[in-house]
Each structure stands twice: as structure tokens, then as C-alpha cells.
Design an enzyme around this catalytic site. Structure first.
Site, PDB file in Angstrom:
ATOM      1  N   LYS A  53      30.742  34.925  61.802  1.00 25.62           N
ATOM      2  CA  LYS A  53      29.305  33.890  62.171  1.00 25.62           C
ATOM      3  C   LYS A  53      28.520  34.936  63.473  1.00 25.62           C
ATOM      4  O   LYS A  53      27.950  36.314  63.133  1.00 25.62           O
ATOM      5  CB  LYS A  53      29.062  32.781  62.580  1.00 25.62           C
ATOM      6  CG  LYS A  53      29.741  32.899  61.266  1.00 25.62           C
ATOM      7  CD  LYS A  53      29.364  30.433  60.707  1.00 25.62           C
ATOM      8  CE  LYS A  53      30.248  30.014  59.938  1.00 25.62           C
ATOM      9  NZ  LYS A  53      30.368  28.926  59.965  1.00 25.62           N
ATOM     10  N   GLN A  97      29.221  23.693  64.265  1.00 22.78           N
ATOM     11  CA  GLN A  97      30.796  24.191  63.246  1.00 22.78           C
ATOM     12  C   GLN A  97      31.464  23.414  63.118  1.00 22.78           C
ATOM     13  O   GLN A  97      31.867  22.098  64.227  1.00 22.78           O
ATOM     14  CB  GLN A  97      31.716  25.168  64.106  1.00 22.78           C
ATOM     15  CG  GLN A  97      32.971  25.614  63.035  1.00 22.78           C
ATOM     16  CD  GLN A  97      32.390  26.489  62.022  1.00 22.78           C
ATOM     17  OE1 GLN A  97      31.278  27.270  61.590  1.00 22.78           O
ATOM     18  NE2 GLN A  97      33.678  26.445  61.419  1.00 22.78           N
ATOM     19  N   ASP A 120      22.668  25.245  57.128  1.00 25.90           N
ATOM     20  CA  ASP A 120      23.788  25.005  56.814  1.00 25.90           C
ATOM     21  C   ASP A 120      24.016  24.035  55.195  1.00 25.90           C
ATOM     22  O   ASP A 120      24.235  23.894  54.463  1.00 25.90           O
ATOM     23  CB  ASP A 120      25.195  23.675  57.486  1.00 25.90           C
ATOM     24  CG  ASP A 120      26.131  24.732  58.019  1.00 25.90           C
ATOM     25  OD1 ASP A 120      26.891  26.181  57.386  1.00 25.90           O
ATOM     26  OD2 ASP A 120      26.908  24.260  58.676  1.00 25.90           O
TER      27      ASP A 120
HETATM   28  N1  GUN Z   1      34.066  24.356  58.131  1.00 19.03           N
HETATM   29  C1  GUN Z   1      34.076  24.696  57.287  1.00 19.03           C
HETATM   30  N2  GUN Z   1      32.876  25.135  56.706  1.00 19.03           N
HETATM   31  C2  GUN Z   1      31.504  25.098  57.079  1.00 19.03           C
HETATM   32  C3  GUN Z   1      30.428  25.314  56.850  1.00 19.03           C
HETATM   33  O1  GUN Z   1      30.309  26.065  55.773  1.00 19.03           O
HETATM   34  N3  GUN Z   1      29.256  25.239  58.053  1.00 19.03           N
HETATM   35  C4  GUN Z   1      30.132  24.694  59.511  1.00 19.03           C
HETATM   36  N4  GUN Z   1      28.890  25.057  60.049  1.00 19.03           N
HETATM   37  N5  GUN Z   1      31.307  24.497  59.410  1.00 19.03           N
HETATM   38  C5  GUN Z   1      32.587  24.457  58.171  1.00 19.03           C
END
Ligand code: GUN
Length: 290
Positions: A53, A97, A120
Site C-alpha cells: 500500500k 490494518q 476502508d
Molecule cells: N486486512 C485485510 N483486508 C483489509 C482491508 O481491506 N483493510 C484493512 N485495513 N485491513 C485489512
């Protein structure tokens, strides 16, 4: 053979659009859009996702503000950080995350993020907006799934979509997005009885159960579109792991179109995260100026 929907290519196209939008934002506002990325602990998969990311942010002209915190961090300290980021005008988006360490409850943490910075789309306000057709931030993986479907289906209205998986991150929000487009949506999950028969009635299958190769060739009617959200690690003899999706794609040459794993939904998730960051940045700076 089924058409292969290249998420890698579609994500690259979206990435170019995001880079242009970020450059325009920078020119107009005098700074790059900024995403705060919060990683608590040292989960190896999260480490890889976060690194990807951050790398994509850099490539697109988005500033990433990294907050790497020890697994021993208290929930109160994490909430205090989020409060600080919420109030920081130089932060446009906040991503925490998941999964969090076991002693931190995700619900209050996700609920503490300002809805306008919730890139998100996990905050209850954004979940509510999604289910009432409002203008919120939409979770990234479901958004990516819809973009992939839109490359192969002209009109979703009246199509039967079967979603396999009921997670808050993918299953439920993608069902809402499909419903908004007037699909007939059946949401199923691992405990659903007669799942193969239900799947066989689908024009579109979105498989997000986290179950390796669950969806077999004879679950798919000829011409159906199959979107595979699964990323499952299978240990191989000899120690080398293989990544497979939730769908046995080599059993479905009769499908209309399928997404590969890897190179399907995965790249779209990050591209949509960056697109959400731009959207949040534009709205946030507009409301600050108002
Ligand atoms: N962990 C697995 N998928 C995601 C996601 O789309 N966003 C976040 N913040 N954590 C994750």
C-alpha cells in the site's frame, strides 16, 4: 475458454487516473493527498499488505504517513492516535490494518475513525450510507469487484448474483453494491445448505469465503462471470507454498469470464484504496475551506 479479467491491467489504468488526480490536488492545494497507515504488531501478511500500500502511494503521488506500533500497544493509546489523526488537517485518510492484536477490539477502533477519513469504508456511518444508497466511502475490495464486473457485464439490472461469504470486509458490502445496481442478490456462506445448486443459478458469482478451491467447475453455469476474492496459501510438499483462490478456475472453461488469482481482485483493492484517499482528500479540503 473463459475470458480472463485482468485486474492487474484494470488496476494499472485506475492507478494512472489516481496519479493524475493526486497531481491536480497537489497543484491546487499546495500539498499531496496524505494517507495515514497504522500497523500494530508484526503479522507477516499485514506487513506485506502495508508495504504494498505504501509503495503504491509513493508511485501515485500520495504521501503515506506510517505509524508502525508494537503489538504491546494498548487500545487506549491506539484510540488516542486515531483521535490525533482525525484532528490533523494534513491527514486526508486513515487506514488501520486488520487484524489487530487479540487484546485490541476492532469495533471501537474502526468506529473511532472520522467517517470522512475512513478510506476502508468500515465505519458504521459509511456502512449505513452504503446500505441506504448515500455518498459514503465504500470498502476497497468490493469496489474493485464491481469495477471488474463492469468490464464484462453491460447491464447488471435483473442479473442473479450469488455472493459466497458474509464478511464485513467483502461479502456484505459487495452484496449491497450489487443490490444497488438492481441485481437479484443471494448471499450465501460456508454453512449454506445446497450451495452448489444455488451457485449454478448465478449469472455472477463473487466468491469471498476464504476457502481454497471451494467453487468447482460444475457449480458454474455456462457463460457466468466468476469473481474470485480468495487468497489462500497452500503448503506444498517440498516446502514451497502456492497461492490459490476460492475457485477452481481450470475447471470452468465454460464460464463467461473469470478473475485469476493472483492478478485479479488483489491489485484492485490497493488501487481503490488510493482512489478512496483522493476522494476523501477532495471532500475533506473542500469542507475545511467552506
Ligand atoms: N486486512 C485485510 N483486508 C483489509 C482491508 O481491506 N483493510 C484493512 N485495513 N485491513 C485489512
Amino acid at each position: 475458454m473463459a475470458r480472463i479479467i485482468s485486474g492487474t491491467q484494470i488496476a494499472a489504468e485506475l492507478g494512472m487516473q489516481v496519479a493524475q488526480d493526486a497531481a491536480r490536488f497537489h497543484a491546487e492545494r499546495g500539498r499531496a493527498p496524505a494517507l495515514a497507515v497504522v500497523l500494530v504488531g508484526d503479522n507477516p501478511a499485514s506487513e506485506i499488505y502495508v508495504r504494498r500500500k505504501i509503495a503504491q502511494c509513493r508511485k501515485s503521488g500520495i504521501t503515506s504517513l506510517e505509524h508502525r506500533l508494537p503489538a504491546s500497544l494498548s487500545q487506549a493509546d491506539l484510540l488516542a492516535l486515531i483521535t490525533r489523526l482525525n484532528g490533523d488537517p494534513a491527514v486526508d485518510g486513515i487506514l488501520v490494518q486488520l487484524p489487530l492484536p487479540a487484546h485490541i477490539a476492532p469495533v471501537p477502533v474502526l468506529g473511532a475513525i472520522a467517517p470522512g477519513k475512513d478510506v476502508d469504508g468500515f465505519h458504521p456511518v459509511n456502512v449505513g450510507r452504503l446500505s441506504t444508497g448515500g455518498e459514503g466511502l465504500v470498502p476497497c475490495t468490493p469496489l474493485g469487484c464491481m469495477m471488474l464486473i463492469d468490464t464484462v457485464v453491460d447491464d447488471l439490472r435483473g442479473k442473479h448474483a450469488v455472493v459466497i461469504g458474509k464478511s464485513n470486509i467483502v461479502g456484505k458490502p459487495v452484496a449491497m453494491l450489487l443490490l444497488e445496481r438492481e441485481c437479484t442478490v443471494t448471499v450465501t456462506h460456508i454453512a449454506t445448505q445446497g450451495l452448489p445448486d444455488i451457485a449454478r443459478r448465478a449469472d455472477i458469482i463473487v466468491a469471498a469465503a476464504g476457502a481454497p478451491l471451494l467453487v468447482r467447475g460444475d457449480w458454474v453455469k455456462p457463460g457466468a462471470v466468476v469473481i474470485d476474492v480468495g487468497i489462500n496459501r497452500i503448503e506444498q510438499p517440498g516446502g514451497k507454498a502456492r497461492i490459490v483462490g476460492d475457485c477452481a478456475m481450470d475447471e470452468m472453461p465454460h464460464a463467461g469470464a473469470v478473475t485469476p488469482v493472483p492478478g485479479g481482485v488483489g491489485p484492485m483493492t490497493i488501487a481503490c484504496l488510493l482512489a478512496n484517499t483522493i476522494k476523501a482528500a477532495i471532500r475533506h479540503t473542500r469542507s475545511a475551506a467552506a
